[in-house]
Design an enzyme around this catalytic site. Structure first.
Site, PDB file in Angstrom:
ATOM      1  N   TYR A 175       0.501  -1.102   0.366  1.00 30.13           N
ATOM      2  CA  TYR A 175       0.533   0.476   0.266  1.00 30.13           C
ATOM      3  C   TYR A 175       1.198   1.398  -0.067  1.00 30.13           C
ATOM      4  CZ  TYR A 175      -3.519   2.904   2.102  1.00 30.13           C
ATOM      5  OH  TYR A 175      -4.593   3.931   1.845  1.00 30.13           O
ATOM      6  N   LYS A 205      -0.771  -1.220  -4.332  1.00 24.74           N
ATOM      7  CA  LYS A 205      -2.065  -0.192  -4.336  1.00 24.74           C
ATOM      8  C   LYS A 205      -1.465   1.237  -4.092  1.00 24.74           C
ATOM      9  CE  LYS A 205      -5.760   1.511  -1.261  1.00 24.74           C
ATOM     10  NZ  LYS A 205      -6.520   1.652   0.060  1.00 24.74           N
TER      11      LYS A 205
END
Length: 376
Positions: A175, A205
């Site tokens: 992330y 992400k």
């Protein structure tokens, strides 16, 4: 002690106060690589869900089922639990584990659950990763440690590898959100290192506005482990072909766009999957945008993106983006309550003003929130 109190007093190892654990036999077995982009004609939209709180700031676990049903009604393939939108950093480990259990229970194979397990403590992150696999999550994900920060991509990848090792049967997503973590190592550099070092590495992400780095990530995702290319950076099959669209590589690596303001632009660059909190309230507009993209209707797709962007900008002006997003989502789905301190929350007057502004923009009509459900 009622069920609500039991949930709030759970133990950090994920075991309930009555000694019971979720029925592991009822959970779907860990699957293979993630393939959201390859299974949707234009782009798959996954939702970074909010954590619902009551007015006293306790986690309202009973609302998770309504959240899940709203996502399913929109055709959302997955929920990203305990991330930035979920205020994961403001939850205890016990709360994060129990919240994930609840999501896995209500999803029941109808909806993929991706568990964010990022933490400043490697031990806590590993414990949550192990727990995620045990209770039926489809994948795990983590931000980099954001207090004592890594200084290079290789060191960060080694840290992420230790987290991923705790859930050996699950795909792992990095992330990348430098505006929150302060870790500014380019995602493409982390991706290149993680692909070699992190077990089950399944992609990034990408919650950043650096479109050049996004393009580098998409190019890396399109490369097969053998050095060939599954797809070009534009998302079309390369010379060697793969029999399908998407930017996922032969090892299942994918880039998940996490900046909803730039979603349409990212599609033109080859992105085929997204995870975001805006889809808690703006999913109908974005799904219509994807239909226009599929039909080759560029102007109509652009109009949808601009409407969503105007709504996001308006909502963010009320006590901050996350607080505004939560209030806006209550107009189209379950009310997930306030944010936890130190974040602010909207008062009644601000909620009324927000609703009026979204109505003027034409956003409420676009998401079907003009009826009784949108009047609350």
């Amino acid at each position: 002690m009622n069920r609500h109190d039991q949930l709030n007093e759970s133990r950090p190892d994920g075991q309930r106060p009555d000694g019971q654990r979720p029925d592991e036999a009822s959970r779907p077995a860990p699957g293979g690589p993630l393939d959201y982009g390859g299974s949707h004609p234009v782009m798959a939209l996954l939702t970074a869900v909010f954590t619902p709180f009551d007015e006293d700031g306790r986690v309202a676990y009973e609302l998770v089922e309504k959240q899940a049903e709203t996502l399913l009604a929109w055709g959302c393939p997955g929920a990203y639990v305990g991330g930035t939108a979920g205020e994961g950093a403001s939850l205890t480990t016990a709360e994060r584990m129990l919240l994930l259990e609840r999501w896995c229970e209500v999803a029941d194979g109808r909806l993929d659950v991706i568990a964010h397990v990022g933490h400043t403590s490697l031990g806590e992150a590993r414990a949550m990763a192990e727990h995620a696999q045990r209770v039926g999550a489809r994948a795990v994900s983590a931000v980099p440690p954001y207090f004592h920060r890594p200084t290079g991509a290789a060191g960060l990848a080694d840290f992420l590898a230790r987290v991923a090792e705790a859930a050996p049967g699950l795909p792992f997503l990095y992330y990348h959100i430098p505006s929150v973590t302060g870790v500014t190592i380019p995602a493409s550099q982390v991706m290149a290192e993680a692909r070699e070092r992190v077990p089950g590495f399944a992609g990034v992400k990408f919650a950043h506005g650096d479109m050049a780095d996004l393009q580098r990530c998409l190019r890396l995702a399109a490369e097969r482990p053998d050095g060939g290319r599954r797809n070009g950076p534009d998302g079309h099959a390369g010379d060697e072909g793969s029999g399908g669209g998407g930017t996922g590589g032969g090892d299942g690596v994918e880039v998940y766009m996490a900046n909803a303001r730039l979603l349409l632009t990212s599609i033109t660059m080859g992105a085929r999957a997204a995870i975001g909190s805006a889809y808690n309230f703006a999913a109908p507009v974005y799904l219509r945008m994807l239909e226009h993209v599929a039909a080759g209707e560029a102007r109509e797709a652009r109009d949808c993106q601009l409407l969503a962007q105007d709504a996001i900008d308006a909502v963010a002006g009320y006590a901050g983006e996350l607080a505004g997003f939560k209030a806006a989502s209550a107009l189209v789905g379950p009310d997930c309550g306030p944010c936890r301190p130190p974040l602010a929350s909207l008062d009644a007057a601000q909620r009324a003003a927000l609703r009026e502004e979204l109505g003027r923009l034409g956003f409420l009509a676009a998401v079907g929130a003009g009826g009784p459900e949108g009047q609350r």
